[in-house]
Design an enzyme around this catalytic site. Structure first.
Site, PDB file in Angstrom:
ATOM      1  N   HIS A 185      21.053 -16.220 -38.763  1.00 18.58           N
ATOM      2  CA  HIS A 185      21.153 -17.593 -39.261  1.00 18.58           C
ATOM      3  C   HIS A 185      20.419 -18.509 -38.288  1.00 18.58           C
ATOM      4  O   HIS A 185      20.584 -18.400 -37.074  1.00 18.58           O
ATOM      5  CB  HIS A 185      22.624 -17.984 -39.381  1.00 18.58           C
ATOM      6  CG  HIS A 185      22.830 -19.449 -39.605  1.00 18.58           C
ATOM      7  ND1 HIS A 185      22.112 -20.143 -40.543  1.00 18.58           N
ATOM      8  CD2 HIS A 185      23.650 -20.351 -39.000  1.00 18.58           C
ATOM      9  CE1 HIS A 185      22.488 -21.412 -40.515  1.00 18.58           C
ATOM     10  NE2 HIS A 185      23.411 -21.568 -39.583  1.00 18.58           N
ATOM     11  N   CYS A 204      27.188 -21.546 -43.839  1.00 18.68           N
ATOM     12  CA  CYS A 204      25.950 -20.894 -43.370  1.00 18.68           C
ATOM     13  C   CYS A 204      25.991 -19.385 -43.577  1.00 18.68           C
ATOM     14  O   CYS A 204      24.956 -18.723 -43.501  1.00 18.68           O
ATOM     15  CB  CYS A 204      25.698 -21.219 -41.915  1.00 18.68           C
ATOM     16  SG  CYS A 204      25.685 -22.986 -41.588  1.00 18.68           S
ATOM     17  N   ASN A 220      18.215 -26.358 -39.435  1.00 21.63           N
ATOM     18  CA  ASN A 220      19.305 -25.484 -39.885  1.00 21.63           C
ATOM     19  C   ASN A 220      19.605 -25.828 -41.348  1.00 21.63           C
ATOM     20  O   ASN A 220      20.111 -26.908 -41.638  1.00 21.63           O
ATOM     21  CB  ASN A 220      20.523 -25.727 -38.995  1.00 21.63           C
ATOM     22  CG  ASN A 220      21.756 -24.944 -39.426  1.00 21.63           C
ATOM     23  OD1 ASN A 220      21.861 -24.501 -40.563  1.00 21.63           O
ATOM     24  ND2 ASN A 220      22.705 -24.784 -38.529  1.00 21.63           N
TER      25      ASN A 220
HETATM   26  C1  LIG Z   1      24.509 -29.161 -30.943  1.00 21.94           C
HETATM   27  C2  LIG Z   1      23.979 -28.497 -29.673  1.00 21.94           C
HETATM   28  C3  LIG Z   1      22.477 -28.317 -29.757  1.00 21.94           C
HETATM   29  C4  LIG Z   1      24.268 -29.423 -28.501  1.00 21.94           C
HETATM   30  O1  LIG Z   1      23.817 -28.813 -27.330  1.00 21.94           O
HETATM   31  P1  LIG Z   1      24.771 -28.712 -26.065  1.00 21.94           P
HETATM   32  O2  LIG Z   1      23.984 -28.135 -24.976  1.00 21.94           O
HETATM   33  O3  LIG Z   1      26.020 -27.993 -26.493  1.00 21.94           O
HETATM   34  O4  LIG Z   1      25.090 -30.225 -25.797  1.00 21.94           O
HETATM   35  P2  LIG Z   1      26.435 -30.884 -25.287  1.00 21.94           P
HETATM   36  O5  LIG Z   1      27.229 -31.340 -26.463  1.00 21.94           O
HETATM   37  O6  LIG Z   1      27.108 -29.983 -24.286  1.00 21.94           O
HETATM   38  O7  LIG Z   1      25.882 -32.129 -24.523  1.00 21.94           O
HETATM   39  C5  LIG Z   1      25.065 -31.990 -23.343  1.00 21.94           C
HETATM   40  C6  LIG Z   1      24.552 -33.350 -22.933  1.00 21.94           C
HETATM   41  O8  LIG Z   1      23.591 -33.803 -23.915  1.00 21.94           O
HETATM   42  C7  LIG Z   1      23.989 -35.073 -24.436  1.00 21.94           C
HETATM   43  N1  LIG Z   1      23.675 -35.075 -25.876  1.00 21.94           N
HETATM   44  C8  LIG Z   1      24.450 -34.667 -26.912  1.00 21.94           C
HETATM   45  N2  LIG Z   1      23.785 -34.829 -28.060  1.00 21.94           N
HETATM   46  C9  LIG Z   1      22.575 -35.317 -27.750  1.00 21.94           C
HETATM   47  C10 LIG Z   1      21.451 -35.667 -28.500  1.00 21.94           C
HETATM   48  N3  LIG Z   1      21.416 -35.534 -29.828  1.00 21.94           N
HETATM   49  N4  LIG Z   1      20.377 -36.134 -27.829  1.00 21.94           N
HETATM   50  C11 LIG Z   1      20.357 -36.293 -26.511  1.00 21.94           C
HETATM   51  N5  LIG Z   1      21.410 -35.964 -25.744  1.00 21.94           N
HETATM   52  C12 LIG Z   1      22.501 -35.493 -26.350  1.00 21.94           C
HETATM   53  C13 LIG Z   1      25.468 -35.155 -24.194  1.00 21.94           C
HETATM   54  O9  LIG Z   1      25.872 -36.490 -24.120  1.00 21.94           O
HETATM   55  C14 LIG Z   1      25.616 -34.427 -22.889  1.00 21.94           C
HETATM   56  O10 LIG Z   1      25.241 -35.310 -21.837  1.00 21.94           O
HETATM   57  P3  LIG Z   1      25.971 -35.262 -20.409  1.00 21.94           P
HETATM   58  O11 LIG Z   1      25.682 -33.890 -19.862  1.00 21.94           O
HETATM   59  O12 LIG Z   1      25.323 -36.364 -19.655  1.00 21.94           O
HETATM   60  O13 LIG Z   1      27.422 -35.466 -20.711  1.00 21.94           O
HETATM   61  C15 LIG Z   1      24.662 -27.138 -29.452  1.00 21.94           C
HETATM   62  O14 LIG Z   1      26.002 -27.312 -29.119  1.00 21.94           O
HETATM   63  C16 LIG Z   1      24.580 -26.241 -30.616  1.00 21.94           C
HETATM   64  O15 LIG Z   1      23.507 -25.887 -31.047  1.00 21.94           O
HETATM   65  N6  LIG Z   1      25.730 -25.816 -31.154  1.00 21.94           N
HETATM   66  C17 LIG Z   1      25.815 -24.893 -32.242  1.00 21.94           C
HETATM   67  C18 LIG Z   1      25.207 -25.510 -33.445  1.00 21.94           C
HETATM   68  C19 LIG Z   1      25.277 -24.610 -34.592  1.00 21.94           C
HETATM   69  O16 LIG Z   1      25.017 -23.469 -34.478  1.00 21.94           O
HETATM   70  N7  LIG Z   1      25.663 -25.200 -35.685  1.00 21.94           N
HETATM   71  C20 LIG Z   1      25.660 -24.605 -36.916  1.00 21.94           C
HETATM   72  C21 LIG Z   1      26.535 -23.486 -37.048  1.00 21.94           C
HETATM   73  S1  LIG Z   1      26.336 -23.120 -38.657  1.00 21.94           S
END
Ligand SMILES: CC(C)(COP(=O)(O)OP(=O)(O)OC[C@H]1O[C@@H](n2cnc3c(N)ncnc32)[C@H](O)[C@@H]1OP(=O)(O)O)[C@@H](O)C(=O)NCCC(=O)NCCS
Length: 341
Positions: free
Chosen positions: A266, A130, A297
């Protein structure tokens, strides 16, 4: 151990390039097919509401068979060349930043150079995920100023739908496809600030393709190696570290947040963008790119796509001061201040 400069040997002739470099034109290609969250959610037991709240994404675009990495790159490049008023035959270097050109070799860049009509150009791909587009802009600026090239085409392009599993809850709703391009060339004023870049290889495994090709071939049911991500850790790293990198890029360009017109991070997650804007105390007048809402993304393509959209929507105008900050797999990052073409 300390390094030392070379002091002996026959002095060789060297080239001197332009005093300064700038972005002369920006182009974009967005695949035709819009994919709303509703199409993604069932396979990952998610909801439109959850995806919008956690990431900001409402829709994204997936490329069809004809919208290849090379075809999208060529389309975006034509737009950038047209805006720059540069004939393709004047381009002497083509840099393609991508992680989703599926041939190990040759590079996508040589084919792109040929198709736009500049067979004499140096052409190569770079892999900085990215952060690839901002790496490319830094290289292009130095090539122009160092005399190795006069006009450089920098392309960020991805077909992440090819390497994303539709059933992976952590990535299926995030990654998407598209291409953005910029022409970098001589400028009479400094228009690309110093790059602040680096890597954190200790976090190599946080975003990666799950297997390499040997593992794929060794498995009983070979499938395309797809992206896996420890989203939570990436989220914390980006929210915490990238505002500092952004501030260093401002400092090195000799500007403050008050001088900024546009912030083009980004497009990884709207909440990461918000966290960076808060940490940097961006004034209310700074316009912030939110292309992720309907582009998802698109990795290396995300910054040029977002900037092109801001220009098209009148949110960024020629001469504006824009801060670019990119980060991703590696982990790797790069940031610079640029003048909007
Ligand atoms: C991926 C992302 C959106 C997930 O959000 P988050 O708030 O971190 O989510 P978590 O992994 O902590 O999970 C939170 C809850 O949502 C649930 N969950 C995870 N993925 C899910 C989905 N796709 N849909 C619904 N629920 C989901 C989990 O099971 C968890 O449930 P719980 O609280 O009951 O255990 C976030 O971590 C993110 O954006 N990360 C960076 C991504 C990024 O920048 N990537 C590219 C870099 S180049």
């Amino acid at each position: 151990m300390t390094g030392s400069d070379r002091t002996t040997g026959r002095p060789l002739h060297t080239e001197q390039g332009a005093a300064y470099a700038g972005i002369l034109g920006i182009g974009a290609y967005r695949p035709a097919r819009l994919v709303p969250n509703a199409e993604i959610v069932e396979a990952i037991d998610s909801s439109d509401e959850w995806i919008q709240q956690r990431s900001g994404i409402k829709t994204r675009r997936f490329a069809d068979d004809s919208e290849t990495v090379i075809a999208m790159s060529v389309a975006a490049s034509r737009g950038a060349l047209e805006q720059a008023g540069v004939d393709p035959r004047q381009v002497d270097c083509v840099i393609v930043a991508t992680v989703s050109h599926l041939l190990q070799t040759p590079s996508a860049a040589t084919a792109v150079a040929h198709e736009i009509g500049t067979d004499q150009a140096a052409a190569f791909d770079i892999s900085a995920a990215c952060a690839g587009f901002c790496h490319g802009i830094a290289l292009a600026s130095d090539l122009v100023r160092g005399g190795s090239a006069r006009y450089v085409l920098v392309i960020g392009v991805e077909r992440l739908s090819d390497i994303t599993s539709t059933t992976d809850r952590g990535t299926a709703f995030i990654f998407a496809d598209g291409a953005g391009a910029a022409v970098v060339g001589p400028s009479t004023v400094p228009a690309i600030g110093p790059v602040v870049w680096g890597s954190d290889g200790e976090k190599f495994d946080l975003i990666r393709t799950r297997e390499d090709w040997r593992d794929v071939l060794a498995s009983e049911k070979p499938v395309m190696p797809h992206l896996v991500m420890q989203g939570n850790e990436v989220f914390r790293w980006a929210s915490y570290s990238m505002a500092k990198v952004a501030q260093q890029a401002l400092d090195r360009a000799g500007v403050t947040v008050d001088d900024l017109d546009c912030f083009v991070p980004h497009q990884a997650n709207n909440r990461i963008t918000d966290a960076m804007a808060r940490a940097m105390r961006l004034p209310a007048h700074v316009r912030i790119a939110r292309d992720i809402i309907d582009a998802g993304n698109t990795s290396a393509a995300s910054i040029p796509l977002a900037l092109e959209r801001m220009i098209r929507d009148g949110e960024a105008k020629s001469g504006d001061v824009a801060l670019l900050v990119a980060f991703g797999a590696g982990l790797s990052y790069a940031a610079q201040v640029v003048t909007v073409p």
